[in-house]
Each structure stands twice: as C-alpha cells, then as structure tokens.
Write an enzyme that holds these catalytic residues in place. Structure first.
Site, mmCIF file in Angstrom:
data_model
loop_
_atom_site.group_PDB
_atom_site.id
_atom_site.type_symbol
_atom_site.label_atom_id
_atom_site.label_comp_id
_atom_site.label_asym_id
_atom_site.label_seq_id
_atom_site.Cartn_x
_atom_site.Cartn_y
_atom_site.Cartn_z
ATOM 1 N N GLN A 123 0.822 -1.206 0.000
ATOM 2 C CA GLN A 123 0.000 0.000 0.000
ATOM 3 C C GLN A 123 0.858 1.259 0.000
ATOM 4 O O GLN A 123 1.751 1.421 0.815
ATOM 5 C CB GLN A 123 -0.909 -0.009 1.227
ATOM 6 N N ARG A 128 7.711 5.680 1.966
ATOM 7 C CA ARG A 128 7.342 6.143 3.302
ATOM 8 C C ARG A 128 7.865 5.243 4.417
ATOM 9 O O ARG A 128 7.720 5.582 5.599
ATOM 10 C CB ARG A 128 5.820 6.260 3.420
ATOM 11 N N HIS A 202 0.643 12.649 1.263
ATOM 12 C CA HIS A 202 -0.559 12.275 2.023
ATOM 13 C C HIS A 202 -0.738 13.229 3.213
ATOM 14 O O HIS A 202 -0.585 12.847 4.378
ATOM 15 C CB HIS A 202 -0.375 10.842 2.510
ATOM 16 N N ASP A 250 -13.303 9.255 0.650
ATOM 17 C CA ASP A 250 -12.051 8.908 -0.022
ATOM 18 C C ASP A 250 -12.246 9.179 -1.504
ATOM 19 O O ASP A 250 -12.745 8.343 -2.245
ATOM 20 C CB ASP A 250 -11.691 7.440 0.224
ATOM 21 N N GLU A 300 -4.648 15.948 -0.238
ATOM 22 C CA GLU A 300 -3.388 15.427 -0.741
ATOM 23 C C GLU A 300 -3.169 15.817 -2.206
ATOM 24 O O GLU A 300 -4.067 15.698 -3.029
ATOM 25 C CB GLU A 300 -3.384 13.897 -0.639
#
Length: 329
Positions: A123, A128, A202, A250, A300
């Site tokens: 994901q 990150r 994000h 979302d 974002e």
C-alpha cells in the site's frame, strides 16, 4: 499579510495525539553520534538543526527568523510538524503513529511513491518506510530573512528492486519561506529503460472538528469515489461549492486546479498551491478511526489519474506550497 495573527488554535483534546509513546528505543550513544555527525555536516545555527526524535529516529528541524518551524523525520522523509510563528500546529499526527520503523509514520506528510493506494506492491509504495539520506541544507538569504531548507534523497536498493525493478533517484526538498511551507519532489530515472509511477503527498491537516471542515476549489471536477471499493471506484462529478464531511470520504479529483483550500473551522484555512501535481485527494476515515477522525482532514496532492512516465536520464517534478489564510473577510 501576516498570517500569525489568525486564530488557528485547535481544541486541547487534539494535542495529545501529536506524539505517540515510543515502542523501541535505540542506544543513546549511537543516536547522539549520528545526530552530531548530521549537525556537523549539514547543520546551520538558528536555521537547520538535527535532533533525536521519537524512538531515536533522527529529525531535521527548520526554523525561520519570523518564528515559523517545521520538522521532518529522515525515516520516510515525513514532515511531522509545521508551526506558525504563533506556535499553532497546522499538521496532524495520529494517536496510533509509531516511530520505531515497524511501519510508516501515520500523519504529517507521508510519501506515496512509486504507487498511490493499493496495487501490485505494498500500500502506497515503499518511500514512506525507508530512511532517506540528507544531501544538502541551506539558509540562503532573501531581501528580508533566511529561508531554511533541507534536501533528502532516496535511491534503489535490493529491497525496492524486488517490488519495483527500476533504478531511480528521488529528491525531496522541504523549505520555509516566511510562514509558508514548500515541499518539492523530483524523481529521476537513472535506469536504461523508462518507468511509470503514481505518487502523492498524504497531507494530514488538523481541523477544529471534521463537521466544521470544508474543502473548496473542486466544484465541477470528475472524481473517483473510493469509499465503497478503492480498487473499483465510482466515477462522479462534484456539484458542491464546499465539500463537507458526514461520513467516510475517499475521493480522487482528477485534473484539479493548482489552488485548493481547506477551511479548518477556526476562521482560517490552509491553502495548497501546487504545480506538477495534477490531482487532489480528499480523505477522512470518519468513524473507522473513532479516536481521531474528528481532528484531521487529508487534502493530498497526487499524480494518480494518469501515471507519470519518465524516460532514461529524464526527470519528473512537482511542488506544493502550504500557507494559512484568513477566510473570515
């Protein structure tokens, strides 16, 4: 306009969520040496400083002469704090965030690269949850003040090549210009073949209460509603002047404008002015995260609707500048 005079202060209940207890702590002597080395090589007194953060992870601190500041963990190149001269925190770190490198930092401005959302690899990709290396730091003077900045880089490794079989160099610069925060990402293809990727920053922004939050600047756009099924989103057209929140949200807005605002419920808004980022994602988990959904909204900057394609030796770049603006006038 001096934004430091604006009322941005949030409810005190949100403040404990900004720092979660560390689960794993490295030896102080090792960390002290690492931070000391970083300060020797890249530190600039009064402008750029390295310190030990939660779980012993190195953090770079930028301080502007006007009183604004920003902090970024080298793990994930995650900006976890951006404060106005008043001391008001603009970003949000979730209460479930951990800093021991067992998973990406949940909050602030995490990276999604080279994949946004679910897909062939883990994901949101791997950027990150890897350590980025410092390449430069500066505090170049402008006519008024010094603008502190730091540049970090990420390149391929055996770990990344197993998921994404390409050689690359990602260069990320974070800087303060007065009370504004600027984040610039550049991806360079160092391979002998082209590659495609999707990406996003994000960004978690603190709000007074999610019911008071409003996102403006997206009316009329086509968007992908991922609330029901992120792998098979519904295609819709936004008909609202102000996007508000009464349930799980979302949404990926395609070909969005360069200027978008999030009103945080205090008479202030966070403006995001971007270039290179073609899409905007609006996300709030609502009651799926009962402990904290009230206190943040993610707006974002993304490159998702159409993947970036980079030829060997070429590069792609995108920038966003965040500022606090008054919406009461």
């Amino acid at each position: 306009m001096a934004f430091s005079s604006l009322r941005y202060t949030m409810r005190c209940e949100a403040r404990p969520c900004l720092r979660a207890p560390a689960k794993v702590r490295r030896t102080v002597s090792v960390i002290a040496s690492s931070v000391a080395d970083l300060n020797t090589k890249y530190g600039i007194p009064g402008s750029v400083e390295f310190k030990e953060g939660n779980s012993g992870s190195p953090v770079v601190v930028l301080k502007h002469a006007c009183g604004s500041s920003a902090e970024m963990y080298l793990y994930g190149a995650c900006v976890t704090s951006w404060k106005q001269p008043s001391g008001d925190e603009i970003l949000y770190v979730r209460p479930d965030a951990v800093f021991d490198k067992s998973k990406p930092i949940s909050g602030g401005i995490p990276h999604c690269f080279p994949q946004f959302g679910p897909g062939a690899m883990q994901q949101h990709g791997f950027a990150r949850n890897l350590d980025w290396a410092v390449s430069t730091a500066s505090a170049d003077p402008n006519p008024d003040d010094k603008d502190p900045s730091v540049e970090v880089v990420l390149t391929e490794s055996d770990y990344t090549l197993k998921m994404w079989p390409y050689k690359f160099k990602a260069v990320y610069m974070v800087s303060l210009h007065g009370e504004q925060l600027t984040c610039q990402l550049r991806v360079i293809n160092t391979d002998d073949k082209p590659f495609d990727f999707t990406a996003a920053l994000h960004t978690y922004i603190e709000v007074l209460a999610i019911e008071k939050a409003k996102v403006t600047g997206l009316k009329g756009l086509t968007y992908l509603c991922k609330a029901k099924d992120p792998k098979n989103p519904e295609i819709k057209t936004e008909d609202r002047e102000e996007i508000t929140f009464s349930g799980y949200t979302d949404s990926v807005y395609l070909n969005s404008p360069s200027h978008v605002e999030l009103e945080v419920g205090t008479g202030a808004a966070v403006a995001l002015d971007s270039s290179g980022w073609e899409d905007t994602v609006v996300w709030n988990p609502y009651t799926t995260m009962k402990d904290c959904y009230q206190h943040f909204c993610c707006v974002e900057n993304a490159k998702f609707g159409k993947a970036a394609t980079v030829a060997p030796g070429e590069s792609w770049s995108a920038t966003v500048t965040l500022s606090v603006v008054d919406v009461t006038k």
